[in-house]
Each structure stands twice: as structure tokens, then as C-alpha cells.
Design a protein around this motif. Structure first.
Motif, mmCIF file in Angstrom:
data_model
loop_
_atom_site.group_PDB
_atom_site.id
_atom_site.type_symbol
_atom_site.label_atom_id
_atom_site.label_comp_id
_atom_site.label_asym_id
_atom_site.label_seq_id
_atom_site.Cartn_x
_atom_site.Cartn_y
_atom_site.Cartn_z
ATOM 1 N N LEU A 248 42.534 59.884 -10.877
ATOM 2 C CA LEU A 248 43.547 58.847 -11.065
ATOM 3 C C LEU A 248 43.468 58.275 -12.484
ATOM 4 O O LEU A 248 44.499 57.982 -13.102
ATOM 5 C CB LEU A 248 43.348 57.722 -10.044
ATOM 6 C CG LEU A 248 43.615 58.050 -8.570
ATOM 7 C CD1 LEU A 248 43.319 56.826 -7.703
ATOM 8 C CD2 LEU A 248 45.059 58.494 -8.359
ATOM 9 N N GLU A 252 46.180 57.220 -15.787
ATOM 10 C CA GLU A 252 46.404 55.778 -15.877
ATOM 11 C C GLU A 252 47.224 55.381 -17.107
ATOM 12 O O GLU A 252 48.007 54.433 -17.058
ATOM 13 C CB GLU A 252 45.077 55.026 -15.844
ATOM 14 C CG GLU A 252 44.265 55.065 -17.093
ATOM 15 C CD GLU A 252 42.928 54.341 -16.946
ATOM 16 O OE1 GLU A 252 42.274 54.168 -17.982
ATOM 17 O OE2 GLU A 252 42.538 53.959 -15.824
ATOM 18 N N TYR A 309 41.375 50.242 -7.170
ATOM 19 C CA TYR A 309 42.386 51.277 -7.430
ATOM 20 C C TYR A 309 43.677 50.983 -6.657
ATOM 21 O O TYR A 309 44.785 51.169 -7.174
ATOM 22 C CB TYR A 309 41.853 52.662 -7.027
ATOM 23 C CG TYR A 309 40.974 53.307 -8.066
ATOM 24 C CD1 TYR A 309 41.490 53.717 -9.283
ATOM 25 C CD2 TYR A 309 39.608 53.519 -7.824
ATOM 26 C CE1 TYR A 309 40.680 54.326 -10.241
ATOM 27 C CE2 TYR A 309 38.800 54.114 -8.772
ATOM 28 C CZ TYR A 309 39.345 54.518 -9.983
ATOM 29 O OH TYR A 309 38.534 55.109 -10.931
ATOM 30 N N ALA A 313 47.371 50.269 -8.056
ATOM 31 C CA ALA A 313 48.537 51.062 -7.624
ATOM 32 C C ALA A 313 49.715 50.182 -7.246
ATOM 33 O O ALA A 313 50.876 50.563 -7.416
ATOM 34 C CB ALA A 313 48.146 51.955 -6.443
ATOM 35 N N TYR A 387 49.356 57.209 -6.566
ATOM 36 C CA TYR A 387 48.278 56.234 -6.698
ATOM 37 C C TYR A 387 48.044 55.481 -5.391
ATOM 38 O O TYR A 387 46.902 55.283 -4.957
ATOM 39 C CB TYR A 387 48.616 55.235 -7.809
ATOM 40 C CG TYR A 387 47.888 55.471 -9.108
ATOM 41 C CD1 TYR A 387 46.732 54.764 -9.412
ATOM 42 C CD2 TYR A 387 48.343 56.404 -10.025
ATOM 43 C CE1 TYR A 387 46.061 54.968 -10.602
ATOM 44 C CE2 TYR A 387 47.679 56.616 -11.225
ATOM 45 C CZ TYR A 387 46.535 55.902 -11.506
ATOM 46 O OH TYR A 387 45.868 56.115 -12.682
#
Length: 426
Positions: A248, A252, A309, A313, A387
């Protein structure tokens, strides 16, 4: 109590003292600082040489490829040789190789030298992990690991800043030579550490690296993994969560700039607060290490990382994204310190080099695959959806990992002593 036994205890105490631990932290810390200066300088050097973004992108492929090429055999060497000598040798070889980089006439020759540098790093890191486990007593490992995390995060923050100053007043070449010098200084510091030799389990097993020996070592790793399925399973699940999280991370900058429509300066600010969060988390663990049980550091820490995370998202503003990144940095320090301590306390030190190499090989391959898959899927569906779904899965996996540590039958694995370690041959 016999005189020999008293002498052995005194020697262990001397080896595990904070003086030697401080030297080890200093050597590894200076090497880390040089690495972050190097990352900035080499990217700029390659860009100035080629004016090609693709050539710069190629730099980021070298390390995982070198890791895959090295780790399937390096553990066999690490467990059978003096780890202190391995670290010193890796530092000195890296110093020579890095100093050669500005002299390379072509991009491909630079890639070749950087490949060799990455191979040396793939030997240095697991060697230091084994040496730390043998040098630092179990009851001090949490605090030592938190100090190491704090030094690493400090290098992450100050390294690029030092590189920036050097680039303003000097040149990328000067920054490259500073990195080479950092490896020499690291090697000199490590020379003051005690020789620990090799473990009893590896005496007489042979040091000549052959396909037969490597196959034998892989069987030893698989044998231990079957015997200690819980330890290996928890470690693997934790690392898989982090590896997918890193996939991920690879997207980013796209998420921040194109999905959230934030500016480059805001992107830089988010990277900075992550580093500050990691540094603050390392400091908190160092100050309150005695009050943080390992199972909560690992399980609770990685759960909060996964939630970070997920918050990122679902961020639609700079402020919420900044909070998510602070949470990520803060709890990553907590989780990583817990994981390293858990690993050191439950993996036999005589097998640790091979375990680290075999598991690292698999995780490096998974990292490459997950980055490619994540990038491909993001081309088909929205990046925010990717995400959200992936971070939600990571959160469930982290919750499962934490819940398993609550069973009474698993308490032994989270004790801060060495009695939970199992013999290789048991």
C-alpha cells in the motif's frame, strides 16, 4: 557453585552489559544514518546522469532482487561463522563498493555495484540480529530493541536532512563518500565488541558452502517450523501484514496526490509526521518497556497499524490523513519492538540466521508480488477502494493475531526469558 560456572556467569554479564550494547547500537546506528544519506544521493546522482525516471525506478528493484539471490544461502554462513566478523566484513566491503560508485562510467556498472552492496546488506542485517540475541540478555531485549528502533527512526529523519545540506553546499558525490565513511566508522566501532564465536549446535557441521549443506539447512528450518508452528505462524502472519502494508505504501504518493488532491508540500509533511510518530513511539517503548507486555506490543501494535491504514484509506482531509500517519508511525515502533523481542526469545539462536534468511526470502518474494498485484488492481478499480478493502483485511488479520496471544496455553511464548526456546534437535 563451581568456579567455572561463576566465571561463565561473569562473562555473560560482561557481554550483556550496556557498554557493549551501546557500542553495537552506535555501529548499527551510524551505518543506518549513512544509508539514508546514500538513498537521497544515489537517486539524485542517477537522475543527473540519465535524466530518466525509469532509471531511478530501477534503483528500487535492485534491493529485493539482491535479497532473493542472497538469502537462500546466506543463513548457512551466518550461523556457522562469527557474526561479529561477518558484520565487520560486510561493512568494509560496502565501504569499498560505495566509494567506487562515483567512478563507474555507465549506469549498468553502477547497478552492478549497488547489487553487490545490497547483497552485503542482506548478510549484515541477519548477522546483527543473531549477534544481538547472543549479546543482550532476554530481560534487556525489549529496551535494547526500542533503543535500536529509536536510533533507526532518528536516522530516517536526520539522514535525508543531512543529505539535503550536503547537496546544497557540496555534491551528491560527497554524500556518497560520506556513506562509505559511515561504513568504515561502523566497522571500527564493531571491532571493540566481544567475540562470541558460534553456537554449540553448529560446531563441527562444516563451513564449506555446498548445495548439500544448503539443502540440509533448509530441512532444519522446515523441521523446526513444524515443531514450533505457533511461533513461526505468528511471525509469518505479522510479517505478511507488514509486507502487504508496504505494498500500500508503494501507492501512497498516487493516493495522496491524485485521490486526495493534496500538494507536494502536504505530501512531504505527511512523510515527516510519520517519522516523528515512529521516533515518539520508540521513545515511549524505551521509557515504559517494563510496563508493556510483549503480546500487547505485538498484537495491539499491529492492530493499530492496520487501523491506521484503514483511517488513511477513508481520509478526505489532510488533518485526518496526518492523524492516520502519526498512528502508523507511533504504533509501528511498538509493534516492531514487540515482534523482534518475540522472535529473539523463541527462535534458537543457533538456527536464527537460517530462519531469518529463509523467511526473509519468502517475504521478499511476497513483497514483489504484492506490489505488482496492488499496482495492477489499482489500474482497474479505484485506488481508494483498493486501500479500504486491503486495510480492512489487514485489520481482521491483526485482530486474529492478537486474540491468539490471549490463550493460556500461549503465555509461555510471550515470557521475557529464554526458557521458551526449543532446541533445534528436540
Amino acid at each position: 557453585m563451581s568456579n567455572d560456572h561463576k566465571k561463565g556467569e561473569a562473562e555473560t554479564s560482561r557481554r550483556g552489559g550496556w557498554k557493549h550494547a551501546g557500542l553495537l547500537l552506535g555501529g548499527v546506528g551510524i551505518s543506518n544514518l549513512g544509508d539514508f544519506i546514500y538513498i537521497v544521493a544515489i537517486n539524485l546522482m542517477v537522475l543527473n546522469m540519465t535524466q530518466s525516471p525509469a532509471a531511478v525506478a530501477g534503483l528500487w528493484i535492485i534491493s529485493p532482487i539482491a535479497s532473493v539471490c542472497t538469502k537462500f544461502w546466506s543463513g548457512s554462513l551466518i550461523d556457522r561463522y562469527d557474526q561479529r566478523q561477518m558484520m565487520i566484513g560486510a561493512d568494509l566491503v560496502r565501504a569499498v563498493l560505495v566509494a567506487m560508485l562515483p567512478l563507474m562510467p555507465s549506469l549498468w556498472m553502477m547497478y552492478g555495484v549497488m547489487f553487490l552492496v545490497s547483497m552485503c546488506s542482506s548478510i549484515f542485517v541477519p548477522s546483527s540480529q543473531v549477534y544481538i540475541t547472543r549479546l543482550v540478555p532476554a530481560e534487556r531485549r525489549k529496551r535494547f530493541n526500542s533503543l535500536q528502533a529509536m536510533i533507526s527512526s532518528g536516522a530516517f529523519i536526520t539522514g535525508p536532512a543531512i543529505a539535503g545540506v550536503m547537496l546544497i553546499y557540496l555534491s551528491p558525490v560527497a554524500a556518497i563518500y560520506a556513506n562509505a565513511a559511515s561504513f568504515v566508522v561502523s566497522a571500527l566501532i564493531l571491532m571493540f565488541l566481544p567475540r562470541l564465536g558460534i553456537g554449540e549446535q553448529n560446531r563441527g557441521t562444516g563451513t564449506r558452502l555446498t548445495p548439500r549443506l544448503i539443502a540440509q539447512d533448509w530441512r532444519a528450518v522446515l523441521h523446526f517450523s513444524r515443531q514450533s508452528g505457533y511461533v513461526v505462524g505468528v511471525y509469518a502472519l505479522f510479517q505478511i501484514i507488514l509486507v502487504i502494508g508496504m505494498s500500500l505504501d508503494a501507492q501512497e504518493v498516487v493516493f495522496i496526490r491524485q485521490v486526495m488532491n493534496l500538494s507536494e508540500s502536504q505530501y512531504g509533511a505527511l512523510m515527516s509526521v510519520t517519522g516523528v510518530g515512529y521516533l515518539a513511539g520508540s521513545l515511549l517503548v524505551w521509557l515504559f518497556a517494563k510496563h508493556f507486555p510483549i503480546r500487547h506490543m505485538m498484537g495491539g501494535g499491529v492492530l493499530l497499524v492496520a487501523l491506521g491504514y484503514f483511517l488513511f484509506a477513508r481520509s478526505f482531509s489532510f488533518e485526518l490523513a496526518a492523524f492516520a500517519f502519526i498512528l502508523l508511525g507511533l504504533c509501528s515502533a511498538l509493534a516492531n519492538t514487540g515482534l523482534v523481542t518475540f522472535y529473539q526469545n523463541n527462535i534458537p539462536v543457533d538456527l536464527m540466521g537460517r530462519m531469518s534468511s529463509v523467511l526473509g526470502l519468502m517475504l521478499s518474494a511476497l513483497q514483489v508480488i504484492s506490489i505488482l498485484v496492488m499496482g495492477g488492481v489499482a489500474e482497474v478499480i479505484s485506488l481508494r477502494t483498493v486501500y479500504t478493502v486491503v486495510s480492512a483485511i489487514l485489520t481482521l488479520g491483526a485482530l486474529l493475531l492478537w486474540l491468539t496471544s490471549w490463550f493460556p496455553s500461549r503465555q509461555l511464548f510471550y515470557g521475557e526469558h529464554e526458557s521458551s526456546k526449543k532446541s533445534i534437535n528436540s
